[in-house]
Design an enzyme around this catalytic site. Structure first.
Site, PDB file in Angstrom:
ATOM      1  N   LYS A 224       0.852  -1.192  -0.027  1.00  0.00           N
ATOM      2  CA  LYS A 224       0.144   0.063   0.008  1.00  0.00           C
ATOM      3  C   LYS A 224       0.802   1.238   0.041  1.00  0.00           C
ATOM      4  O   LYS A 224       2.053   1.108   0.198  1.00  0.00           O
ATOM      5  CB  LYS A 224      -0.932  -0.180   1.311  1.00  0.00           C
ATOM      6  CG  LYS A 224      -2.056  -1.013   0.887  1.00  0.00           C
ATOM      7  CD  LYS A 224      -3.198  -1.029   1.814  1.00  0.00           C
ATOM      8  CE  LYS A 224      -4.330  -1.855   1.484  1.00  0.00           C
ATOM      9  NZ  LYS A 224      -5.138  -2.253   2.594  1.00  0.00           N
ATOM     10  N   ARG A 259      -3.229  -9.889   5.361  1.00  0.00           N
ATOM     11  CA  ARG A 259      -4.089 -10.182   4.015  1.00  0.00           C
ATOM     12  C   ARG A 259      -2.856  -9.550   3.084  1.00  0.00           C
ATOM     13  O   ARG A 259      -2.631  -8.376   2.988  1.00  0.00           O
ATOM     14  CB  ARG A 259      -5.086  -9.422   3.791  1.00  0.00           C
ATOM     15  CG  ARG A 259      -5.691  -9.538   2.596  1.00  0.00           C
ATOM     16  CD  ARG A 259      -7.215  -8.526   2.590  1.00  0.00           C
ATOM     17  NE  ARG A 259      -7.797  -8.706   1.092  1.00  0.00           N
ATOM     18  CZ  ARG A 259      -7.849  -7.864   0.240  1.00  0.00           C
ATOM     19  NH1 ARG A 259      -6.649  -6.860   0.456  1.00  0.00           N
ATOM     20  NH2 ARG A 259      -8.087  -8.205  -0.989  1.00  0.00           N
TER      21      ARG A 259
END
Length: 285
Positions: A224, A259
């Protein structure tokens, strides 16, 4: 926390870190859009992750990157259901459906999925909690403000941790009131969703503050932009080592599930981090 058994796997929270592998069957996800949006490509990627020992395969047909527009219900079903059917025919691995739509959740469970992973904390679709209860499947409740199109303009919190805890308490109460079992709830603080780069680091550092809610925690730092922000790497695929550091930090501060896009690599990270921070049998041998 009470263990959760799905198919042939029991998730015993606190024993070790479980790893969820991301399988986006989308053309436009921020990191892997277009790579796995055919059944054959998705199966090949799943093969690699299952061989590495992935615990959950997470299938998503709607991009939730910042600014992503909503697709139609029909398109989301067309992207996800054939892949889930194909995965279920081939693997016994636990499968989650990454969706905010109750209809998609229902069809995905019928096709062989085991868990619903809802980035809206079951707030976008009023029927989601009822469907999850009726299907008797677990749900991951993630924190978000706004939608993927608007969320990055909604990062002004009175108190980041307190605000997230209030959100979770409200969603937990709504789920329990409908009769969803307590051990069917998993919480995700929503790294990258309506959070600034620095707020994401604060969240990882303060994961323990969510422990008193009494539920397992999923953390999704993978590739991210908060990692790219520090490393000055605008290309998400160049953030694997940064992701590894974020995953190790999340484990140190109490994550139960990671995740991730890079399944085999982060499984290795989790095993070593667990050997350091969790007194497990595997670490002793």
């Amino acid at each position: 926390m009470e263990p959760l058994t799905l198919r042939n796997q029991t998730f015993t929270w606190g024993d070790r870190t479980y790893v969820m592998g991301i399988l986006n069957v989308t053309p436009d996800s921020f990191s892997d859009g277009g790579q796995f949006n055919s059944v054959a490509a998705a199966l090949a990627q799943a093969d690699k992750m299952v061989a590495a020992g992935i615990d959950i395969l997470d299938i998503g047909g709607q991009s939730t990157r910042p600014g992503a527009a909503q697709i139609s219900l029909a398109e989301e079903l067309d992207r996800t259901i054939p892949v889930i059917r194909a995965l279920r025919e081939k693997f016994q691995t636990v499968i989650s459906i990454d969706t905010t739509r109750a209809t998609v959740a229902k069809e995905a469970i019928a096709a062989g999925a085991d868990i619903v992973n809802d980035i809206s904390g079951a707030t976008f679709d009023a029927q989601m909690l009822t469907v999850v209860r009726d299907l008797n499947v677990p749900i991951i409740l993630m924190h978000i403000r706004g939608t993927p199109e608007t969320m990055q303009s909604l990062t002004d919190y009175q108190d980041l941790i307190a605000d997230l805890k209030n959100f979770f308490q409200e969603r937990i109460a709504a789920a329990l009131a409908l009769g969803i079992p307590k051990n069917h709830l998993i919480l995700d603080p929503g790294i990258g969703f309506a959070k600034t780069a620095l707020q994401n680091y604060d969240l990882i550092r303060q994961l323990q503050d969510f422990r008193d809610l009494g539920y397992p925690l999923l953390v999704g730092p993978s590739r991210k932009s908060f990692i790219g922000h520090i490393l000055n790497k605008p290309d998400p695929t160049q953030r694997v080592w940064g992701t590894a550091a974020a995953c190790a930090g999340a484990i140190a501060f109490g994550a139960d599930i990671l995740r991730v896009h890079d399944g085999p690599e982060m499984i290795d990270v989790a095993k070593i981090a667990d050997a350091i921070w969790r007194p497990t049998k595997s670490a002793e041998t």
